[in-house]
Design a protein around this motif. Structure first.
Motif, PDB file in Angstrom:
ATOM      1  N   ASP A  41      -3.466  26.393 -21.615  1.00  0.00           N
ATOM      2  CA  ASP A  41      -4.018  26.699 -22.929  1.00  0.00           C
ATOM      3  C   ASP A  41      -3.140  25.957 -23.934  1.00  0.00           C
ATOM      4  O   ASP A  41      -2.025  26.378 -24.245  1.00  0.00           O
ATOM      5  CB  ASP A  41      -3.997  28.207 -23.187  1.00  0.00           C
ATOM      6  N   GLU A  42      -3.629  24.846 -24.422  1.00  0.00           N
ATOM      7  CA  GLU A  42      -2.807  23.929 -25.209  1.00  0.00           C
ATOM      8  C   GLU A  42      -2.374  24.515 -26.547  1.00  0.00           C
ATOM      9  O   GLU A  42      -1.376  24.075 -27.118  1.00  0.00           O
ATOM     10  CB  GLU A  42      -3.548  22.607 -25.380  1.00  0.00           C
ATOM     11  N   GLU A  43      -3.086  25.511 -27.054  1.00  0.00           N
ATOM     12  CA  GLU A  43      -2.680  26.137 -28.319  1.00  0.00           C
ATOM     13  C   GLU A  43      -1.443  27.018 -28.135  1.00  0.00           C
ATOM     14  O   GLU A  43      -0.670  27.210 -29.065  1.00  0.00           O
ATOM     15  CB  GLU A  43      -3.833  26.953 -28.896  1.00  0.00           C
ATOM     16  N   THR A  95      -0.606  19.002 -20.648  1.00  0.00           N
ATOM     17  CA  THR A  95      -1.927  19.160 -20.056  1.00  0.00           C
ATOM     18  C   THR A  95      -1.857  18.823 -18.570  1.00  0.00           C
ATOM     19  O   THR A  95      -0.904  18.200 -18.109  1.00  0.00           O
ATOM     20  CB  THR A  95      -2.986  18.295 -20.773  1.00  0.00           C
ATOM     21  N   CYS A 133       0.901  30.436 -20.689  1.00  0.00           N
ATOM     22  CA  CYS A 133      -0.262  29.660 -21.119  1.00  0.00           C
ATOM     23  C   CYS A 133      -0.936  28.927 -19.963  1.00  0.00           C
ATOM     24  O   CYS A 133      -1.921  28.236 -20.159  1.00  0.00           O
ATOM     25  CB  CYS A 133       0.132  28.666 -22.215  1.00  0.00           C
ATOM     26  N   SER A 165      -3.008  29.091 -16.465  1.00  0.00           N
ATOM     27  CA  SER A 165      -3.842  29.941 -15.612  1.00  0.00           C
ATOM     28  C   SER A 165      -4.436  29.072 -14.511  1.00  0.00           C
ATOM     29  O   SER A 165      -4.530  27.856 -14.640  1.00  0.00           O
ATOM     30  CB  SER A 165      -4.938  30.610 -16.432  1.00  0.00           C
TER      31      SER A 165
END
Length: 195
Positions: free
Chosen positions: A108-110, A136, A156, A158
């Protein structure tokens, strides 16, 4: 000046003597590797993830050659199990319960803070990014070993199941399938069946 030349000649002579001794020792004391271990190691995914209970693919290949269970390679899945069974001339064991679903890591890059702990944990370099910048995953390189999940301080990462497509679909071809074929090369036409 002549002392310098004598010193250089003495060093060269000693280097030749010690080099030839080392060359003879490497020939006389050579340890032959087990060829089956090399073949098993070539079939493994080389993720060095340790999920099999061994520190890498080579030690697991040695254990399999010595009689350990061939079903411990999680990133390799059923394909590796079948290939190792064929190589060793044994029947591939059936999977207990459901076959594990192949997964790939997702960041989850945020939420990513750019700590690079996941990059350090990834054995196949499937994560790209830099310090204090977003990371990423390269899905084609990810083996689904899950080693990047635990070190992440922000949770972050998964693991997502890989959706079947034309590239990773399991066609489950049955070699015992009977397909009638008409042999037109002979005068009396015959129907030939598969296995």
């Amino acid at each position: 000046m002549p002392t310098t030349y004598l010193l250089i000649i003495a060093i060269v002579v000693l280097a030749i003597i010690f080099g030839s001794l080392l060359g003879l020792a490497s020939i006389k004391l050579k340890v032959e590797a087990d060829p089956i271990v090399e073949k098993i190691d070539a079939l493994l995914p080389q993720s060095q993830c340790g999920q099999c209970g061994y520190p890498g693919c080579k030690p697991y290949a040695q254990a399999v050659a010595n009689g350990d269970d061939i079903t411990k390679c999680i990133p390799g899945g059923q394909t590796v199990i079948v290939n190792i069974a064929e190589l060793m001339g044994v029947e591939p064991p059936s999977m207990q319960g459901e076959e594990p679903v192949p997964k790939v890591a997702f960041i989850d890059e945020e939420m990513c803070i750019g700590c690079t702990k996941c990059i350090q944990a990834c054995p196949v370099d499937a994560i790209i990014g830099t310090n204090k910048a977003m990371h990423t995953i390269i899905p084609d390189l990810c083996t689904g070993c899950e080693l990047c999940v635990a070190p992440c301080p922000t949770d972050c990462i998964s693991m997502l199941a890989i959706k079947p497509n034309i590239d990773n679909w399991n066609w489950k071809f049955d070699p015992n399938l009977i397909i009638p074929i008409v042999d037109t090369t002979t005068t009396p036409k015959k129907i030939i069946k598969g296995k």
